[in-house]
Design an enzyme around this catalytic site. Structure first.
Site, PDB file in Angstrom:
ATOM      1  N   LYS A 183     -10.039  -7.308   7.461  1.00  7.91           N
ATOM      2  CA  LYS A 183      -9.025  -6.970   8.464  1.00  7.91           C
ATOM      3  C   LYS A 183      -9.498  -7.566   9.779  1.00  7.91           C
ATOM      4  O   LYS A 183     -10.456  -7.070  10.381  1.00  7.91           O
ATOM      5  CB  LYS A 183      -8.889  -5.456   8.607  1.00  7.91           C
ATOM      6  CG  LYS A 183      -8.158  -4.792   7.457  1.00  7.91           C
ATOM      7  CD  LYS A 183      -8.026  -3.313   7.719  1.00  7.91           C
ATOM      8  CE  LYS A 183      -7.368  -2.621   6.535  1.00  7.91           C
ATOM      9  NZ  LYS A 183      -7.587  -1.153   6.586  1.00  7.91           N
ATOM     10  N   GLU A 224     -11.034   0.840  -3.480  1.00 13.59           N
ATOM     11  CA  GLU A 224     -11.368   0.474  -2.106  1.00 13.59           C
ATOM     12  C   GLU A 224     -12.007   1.668  -1.408  1.00 13.59           C
ATOM     13  O   GLU A 224     -11.481   2.778  -1.449  1.00 13.59           O
ATOM     14  CB  GLU A 224     -10.060   0.055  -1.414  1.00 13.59           C
ATOM     15  CG  GLU A 224     -10.198  -0.575  -0.061  1.00 13.59           C
ATOM     16  CD  GLU A 224      -8.819  -0.967   0.509  1.00 13.59           C
ATOM     17  OE1 GLU A 224      -7.880  -1.218  -0.277  1.00 13.59           O
ATOM     18  OE2 GLU A 224      -8.691  -0.993   1.737  1.00 13.59           O
ATOM     19  N   ASP A 255     -13.773  -1.780   2.722  1.00 12.58           N
ATOM     20  CA  ASP A 255     -12.846  -2.017   3.836  1.00 12.58           C
ATOM     21  C   ASP A 255     -13.580  -1.576   5.109  1.00 12.58           C
ATOM     22  O   ASP A 255     -14.222  -2.402   5.787  1.00 12.58           O
ATOM     23  CB  ASP A 255     -11.548  -1.227   3.568  1.00 12.58           C
ATOM     24  CG  ASP A 255     -10.577  -1.195   4.750  1.00 12.58           C
ATOM     25  OD1 ASP A 255     -10.887  -1.752   5.816  1.00 12.58           O
ATOM     26  OD2 ASP A 255      -9.483  -0.596   4.629  1.00 12.58           O
ATOM     27  N   SER A 308       0.858  -1.178   0.000  1.00 18.32           N
ATOM     28  CA  SER A 308       0.000   0.000   0.000  1.00 18.32           C
ATOM     29  C   SER A 308       0.898   1.233   0.000  1.00 18.32           C
ATOM     30  O   SER A 308       1.727   1.392   0.895  1.00 18.32           O
ATOM     31  CB  SER A 308      -0.880  -0.061   1.256  1.00 18.32           C
ATOM     32  OG  SER A 308      -1.665   1.095   1.387  1.00 18.32           O
ATOM     33  N   LYS A 333      -1.013  -0.929  -4.444  1.00 16.61           N
ATOM     34  CA  LYS A 333      -2.239  -0.181  -4.091  1.00 16.61           C
ATOM     35  C   LYS A 333      -1.833   1.264  -3.824  1.00 16.61           C
ATOM     36  O   LYS A 333      -0.953   1.516  -3.003  1.00 16.61           O
ATOM     37  CB  LYS A 333      -2.858  -0.839  -2.858  1.00 16.61           C
ATOM     38  CG  LYS A 333      -3.783   0.021  -2.008  1.00 16.61           C
ATOM     39  CD  LYS A 333      -4.505  -0.842  -0.982  1.00 16.61           C
ATOM     40  CE  LYS A 333      -4.726  -0.109   0.330  1.00 16.61           C
ATOM     41  NZ  LYS A 333      -5.414  -0.951   1.341  1.00 16.61           N
ATOM     42  N   ASP A 388      -7.125   3.048  -3.071  1.00 17.56           N
ATOM     43  CA  ASP A 388      -7.864   3.069  -1.802  1.00 17.56           C
ATOM     44  C   ASP A 388      -8.098   4.517  -1.401  1.00 17.56           C
ATOM     45  O   ASP A 388      -7.147   5.281  -1.218  1.00 17.56           O
ATOM     46  CB  ASP A 388      -7.051   2.341  -0.722  1.00 17.56           C
ATOM     47  CG  ASP A 388      -7.790   2.227   0.614  1.00 17.56           C
ATOM     48  OD1 ASP A 388      -8.950   2.687   0.718  1.00 17.56           O
ATOM     49  OD2 ASP A 388      -7.193   1.676   1.562  1.00 17.56           O
ATOM     50  N   LYS A 441      -2.847   4.928  -2.455  1.00 20.04           N
ATOM     51  CA  LYS A 441      -3.802   5.710  -1.670  1.00 20.04           C
ATOM     52  C   LYS A 441      -4.202   6.922  -2.511  1.00 20.04           C
ATOM     53  O   LYS A 441      -3.338   7.568  -3.135  1.00 20.04           O
ATOM     54  CB  LYS A 441      -3.150   6.165  -0.363  1.00 20.04           C
ATOM     55  CG  LYS A 441      -2.930   5.017   0.609  1.00 20.04           C
ATOM     56  CD  LYS A 441      -4.262   4.493   1.133  1.00 20.04           C
ATOM     57  CE  LYS A 441      -4.064   3.511   2.263  1.00 20.04           C
ATOM     58  NZ  LYS A 441      -5.352   3.075   2.841  1.00 20.04           N
ATOM     59  N   GLY A 452      -4.180  -4.667   5.840  1.00 17.43           N
ATOM     60  CA  GLY A 452      -3.165  -4.459   6.873  1.00 17.43           C
ATOM     61  C   GLY A 452      -3.407  -3.155   7.588  1.00 17.43           C
ATOM     62  O   GLY A 452      -4.142  -2.292   7.106  1.00 17.43           O
TER      63      GLY A 452
HETATM   64  O1  OSB Z   1      -7.203   1.554   4.529  1.00 14.05           O
HETATM   65  O2  OSB Z   1      -6.148  -0.221   4.181  1.00 14.05           O
HETATM   66  C1  OSB Z   1      -6.246   0.855   4.766  1.00 14.05           C
HETATM   67  C2  OSB Z   1      -3.165   1.422   6.946  1.00 14.05           C
HETATM   68  C3  OSB Z   1      -3.736   1.998   8.047  1.00 14.05           C
HETATM   69  C4  OSB Z   1      -5.091   2.231   8.060  1.00 14.05           C
HETATM   70  C5  OSB Z   1      -5.876   1.883   6.955  1.00 14.05           C
HETATM   71  C6  OSB Z   1      -5.296   1.281   5.858  1.00 14.05           C
HETATM   72  C7  OSB Z   1      -3.919   1.087   5.839  1.00 14.05           C
HETATM   73  C8  OSB Z   1      -3.200   0.544   4.702  1.00 14.05           C
HETATM   74  C9  OSB Z   1      -1.841  -0.038   4.962  1.00 14.05           C
HETATM   75  O3  OSB Z   1      -3.581   0.617   3.563  1.00 14.05           O
HETATM   76  C10 OSB Z   1      -1.793  -1.479   4.764  1.00 14.05           C
HETATM   77  C11 OSB Z   1      -0.556  -2.093   5.356  1.00 14.05           C
HETATM   78  O4  OSB Z   1      -0.557  -2.470   6.544  1.00 14.05           O
HETATM   79  O5  OSB Z   1       0.446  -2.201   4.635  1.00 14.05           O
HETATM   80 MG    MG Z   2      -8.398   0.500   3.098  1.00 21.00          MG
END
Ligand code: OSB
Ligand code: MG
Length: 391
Positions: free
Chosen positions: A278, A229, A254, A150, A176, A204, A178, A306
């Site tokens: 998650k 996402e 999510d 991510s 992925k 995401d 953001k 994650g």
């Molecule tokens: O939205 O998936 C998410 C990390 C913290 C809070 C929300 C998210 C995330 C990530 C990181 O996308 C995923 C990772 O642990 O590598």
């Molecule tokens: Mg997410």
């Protein structure tokens, strides 16, 4: 390995009784700040829960963040709920099994992240006592799983391309990005043009858009993303269903997926075509497994998300990612993507994949020196004198 239908049981004779819980706050600097539409994290502050039983100890990691930005839950609030409500409820519980403790605090409303940390610690202890790996308990069918990463929001597209190139060199099989309003179509176009059509790419938004953004989000269609996402806020299932009808990009929820029931509703409504599971967000691995099964029954693929976990949280996520319907690469990344020094043996990528731990329970232990140097505070909460009474 155990078939899914046989999963979820350990021999009763090996189950101890809960003695108390250690709450440990740790802080690990991230190798680079992680920016999302919700804010920027420079350090991973985490809450580790150690369940001490008459038999063995087990570990769980709370996925809440220090501040209530991703979820209403936050670390100090989780510690408070564990201290004042969950452990006292468990004190009346004679078996250190995940199902028994989940049942003991079932009357406590909400707080899934606090519950997940406690339940995972107890489950780890239960499985260590039984000599069974979490992957076997859950019904895992793979020894290795694909990795994904991510990638946070950056100041400039050039910087993003360099970071993505580095991750692809590391072997990650899925990227992925953001996104948020103002950082969406251009970075996606740039990554697609630079790295080609074969790259598994998704985005995401962490709920940063509104239904009025539908035509803007439709501009992502030509880039053949695996999914978008959580484009809309978590309580807007109707909005996601309407958006899905207008987008070529499949929607993955999510934040909106809080339980097996909400997953079934979201899928039935057409609000989600893919599910990010998650465990820490849905109350633990037992509920996560039920969500997996609901998705499988509906023919909806899932993957494991994650929350910038330390090795203690990453290990059980790998076990869940070994389940048969987790057919898409998850946010399963190497320790080095997050931390200079993890608190367990570092998790590493091997040819784009990561090995699912095979040892009993979560399969990893904290490194005592690394744990000590990351620790900010510890607190011991005994199960107390209510143990053994009728409760
Ligand atoms: O939205 O998936 C998410 C990390 C913290 C809070 C929300 C998210 C995330 C990530 C990181 O996308 C995923 C990772 O642990 O590598
Ligand atoms: Mg997410």
């Amino acid at each position: 390995m155990t078939k899914p239908s046989e999963a979820g049981e350990t021999p009763a004779r090996s189950i101890g009784r809960p003695v108390g819980f250690e709450l440990r706050r740790v802080s690990l600097p991230l190798v680079r700040p992680f920016r999302t539409s919700l804010g920027t994290e420079a350090d991973r502050d985490a809450l580790l829960v150690k369940a001490v039983t008459t038999d063995v100890a087990g570990w769980g990691e709370c996925v809440a963040m220090a501040e209530p930005l991703y979820s209403a839950e936050y670390l100090d609030g989780c510690a408070d709920v564990i201290r004042h409500f969950l452990v006292p409820a468990i004190a009346a519980c004679s078996a250190a099994s995940a199902t028994a403790v989940a049942e003991a605090y079932r009357h406590v409303r909400g707080h899934p992240m606090a519950k997940a940390a406690v339940e995972t610690a107890v489950l780890d202890a239960q499985l260590r006592a039984a000599g069974m790996s979490l992957a076997t308990f859950l019904g895992g069918t793979r020894e290795r799983v694909d990795t994904g990463v991510s990638v946070g929001i950056m100041d400039a597209v050039g910087e993003l391309l360099d970071v993505v190139a580095g991750y692809l060199d590391d072997g990650y099989r899925r990227i992925k990005l953001k996104i948020e309003p103002g950082w969406d179509v251009e970075p996606v176009r740039a990554v697609r043009e630079r790295f080609g059509d074969d790259l598994l790419l998704q985005v995401d938004a962490n709920g940063a858009y509104t239904p009025a953004d539908a035509s803007h989000l439709a501009r992502l269609g030509p880039f053949d993303l695996l999914m978008i996402e959580q484009p809309l806020p978590e309580d807007d299932l109707t909005g996601h269903a309407a958006l899905a009808a207008r987008l070529r990009t499949p929607i993955c929820l999510d934040e909106s997926i809080t339980s097996a029931r909400s997953a079934a509703v979201a899928i039935t409504m057409g609000a989600t075509a893919v599910v990010n599971i998650k465990p820490g967000r849905v109350g633990g691995y037992l509920e996560a497994r039920r969500i997996h099964d609901v998705c499988a029954a509906h023919g909806v693929p899932c993957w494991i998300g994650g929350m910038l976990e330390t090795g203690l949280g990453r290990a059980p996520n790998l076990a869940l990612a070994a389940l048969p319907n987790c057919t898409l690469p998850g946010d399963i990344s190497a320790s080095s993507r997050y931390f200079r020094r993890d608190i367990t043996e570092p998790f590493e990528i091997d040819n784009g994949q990561m090995a699912v731990p095979v040892g009993p329970g979560i399969g990893v232990d904290p490194d005592p020196d690394a744990l000590a140097s990351a620790t900010v505070s510890t607190e011991w909460i005994p199960c107390g004198s209510r143990f053994g009474t009728a409760g």
